[in-house]
Write an enzyme that holds these catalytic residues in place. Sequence first.
Site, PDB file in Angstrom:
ATOM      1  N   TYR A   1      80.534 -64.397  39.116  1.00  0.00           N
ATOM      2  CA  TYR A   1      81.583 -65.335  39.420  1.00  0.00           C
ATOM      3  C   TYR A   1      82.813 -64.630  39.828  1.00  0.00           C
ATOM      4  CZ  TYR A   1      79.152 -69.024  36.676  1.00  0.00           C
ATOM      5  OH  TYR A   1      78.486 -70.265  36.548  1.00  0.00           O
TER       6      TYR A   1
ATOM      7  N   LYS B   1      79.095 -60.288   3.173  1.00  0.00           N
ATOM      8  CA  LYS B   1      79.758 -61.530   4.088  1.00  0.00           C
ATOM      9  C   LYS B   1      79.318 -61.865   5.181  1.00  0.00           C
ATOM     10  CE  LYS B   1      83.718 -58.608   4.986  1.00  0.00           C
ATOM     11  NZ  LYS B   1      84.948 -58.412   4.359  1.00  0.00           N
TER      12      LYS B   1
HETATM   13  C1  LIG Z   1      85.116 -56.795   4.100  1.00  0.00           C
HETATM   14  C2  LIG Z   1      85.738 -56.181   3.032  1.00  0.00           C
HETATM   15  C3  LIG Z   1      85.168 -54.961   2.438  1.00  0.00           C
HETATM   16  C4  LIG Z   1      84.029 -54.202   3.218  1.00  0.00           C
HETATM   17  O1  LIG Z   1      84.906 -53.673   4.202  1.00  0.00           O
HETATM   18  P1  LIG Z   1      84.151 -52.671   5.464  1.00  0.00           P
HETATM   19  O2  LIG Z   1      85.137 -51.992   6.205  1.00  0.00           O
HETATM   20  O3  LIG Z   1      83.412 -53.443   6.250  1.00  0.00           O
HETATM   21  O4  LIG Z   1      83.526 -51.486   4.655  1.00  0.00           O
HETATM   22  C5  LIG Z   1      85.522 -54.463   1.327  1.00  0.00           C
HETATM   23  N1  LIG Z   1      86.475 -55.014   0.797  1.00  0.00           N
HETATM   24  C6  LIG Z   1      87.047 -56.334   1.012  1.00  0.00           C
HETATM   25  C7  LIG Z   1      88.036 -56.940   0.284  1.00  0.00           C
HETATM   26  C8  LIG Z   1      86.649 -56.966   2.349  1.00  0.00           C
HETATM   27  O5  LIG Z   1      87.102 -58.127   2.686  1.00  0.00           O
END
Ligand SMILES: *Cc1c(COP(=O)(O)O)cnc(C)c1O
Length: 385
Positions: free
Chosen positions: A265, A45
């Site tokens: 800044y 994702k």
């Molecule tokens: C993002 C996600 C994962 C992966 O989690 P990590 O901590 O990055 O390994 C797994 N299951 C769900 C439902 C997620 O939203």
Amino acid sequence: MVEKLLSAPAFCGAKLTIHLDRVCANWRKLADMTAPKARCAAVVKADAYGTGAAITAKALYDAGARTFFTAIPSEGITVREVCPDAEIYILGGLFHGRAGTYELHGLRPVLNSLEEIEEWRLFNLGRETALPAAIHIDTGMNRLGLTLDEAEELGTKRFEDVKPFLSLLMTHLSCADEPTHPLNALQLERFKKMRGFFPGVPASMANSAGVFLGEEYHMDIARPGIAVYGGNPIPERENPMQAVASIHAEVVQVRWVEEGHGIGYSASLTATKRSRIAVISAGYADGLHRLAGSSDEKDGAHFFVGGHFVPLAGRVSMDLIALDVTHVPEDLVRRGTLVEVLGDNVLVDDLAKHAHTISYELLTGLGRRYHRVYSDGSNQPEAMA
Ligand SMILES: *Cc1c(COP(=O)(O)O)cnc(C)c1O
């Protein structure tokens, strides 16, 4: 050397190298930990945690991954284009009225509520072969998923309604990165009980940190994300994963600042002695958070150049960051020198900590302005071209 230029090096101030060999090595390590009982999927994702979903998913497919998780349908479609026969789940669920999109691209929704389950059931009515989907049960996260009561009732009274399409039973751990947190064992116990109501359906529970909680948590399919991309799955322990993203930014000017003068800044940092300052071409527009900067009140992050760690001097600007390089030999930091902003010395979890965030947010927010290079391990990240 695998190299894909999405923007020409001659026009960029910083280079982002994605080490595909390390992405795959990390995934294989996780797959070895879960084998032979569980299969290892890959969560891709958010553009594969900023690494580029199409290229990274294909590399993982070639390394043996056959199941992928994304958040939204467009991400699933990207993965589908490069992995024609992979299983692709959409964690965000079945978006309202969009079942046709999932069918068209062979995407499997993770059904997060009774409403979504009903929409998918109706969409499947009259089909000879049902379109597969997962059902997500909330065992303690209180974000998405069926309540325990809803799941129990569904499994005991209406299992036949969902059985034709149910390919995976899923839950998500809330505190897996804290191995001793009591919620881990409680979620495990609740999920095991729920599985009993859906006999014969494969189950998935473990994210990256969950893989490290032990075999009981692996179930049938593990779903690691951040560990594949080199983030530390258990922050209180030493990171067992390899760094996947490195950033090298170019020095555009080196100058002296006199004692007592402010830098950047708001002149937030005052030079306590005559100091040599190198200014690099990268800033918060490149995902390098302002919170990583320094002031008279607080230290900031460190980058790495010429074999030395160098502290950020003053605020992070949109496009520029000043570094105190007084202690680095002059010939090692000049105009045109590349400074490691992220990589094997500047670790993603350390930089994230300085920015009051986590590796996940840092990687997914890196910005679109880098000269981006994919490496299979045979090239050196220290050159711009
Ligand atoms: C993002 C996600 C994962 C992966 O989690 P990590 O901590 O990055 O390994 C797994 N299951 C769900 C439902 C997620 O939203």
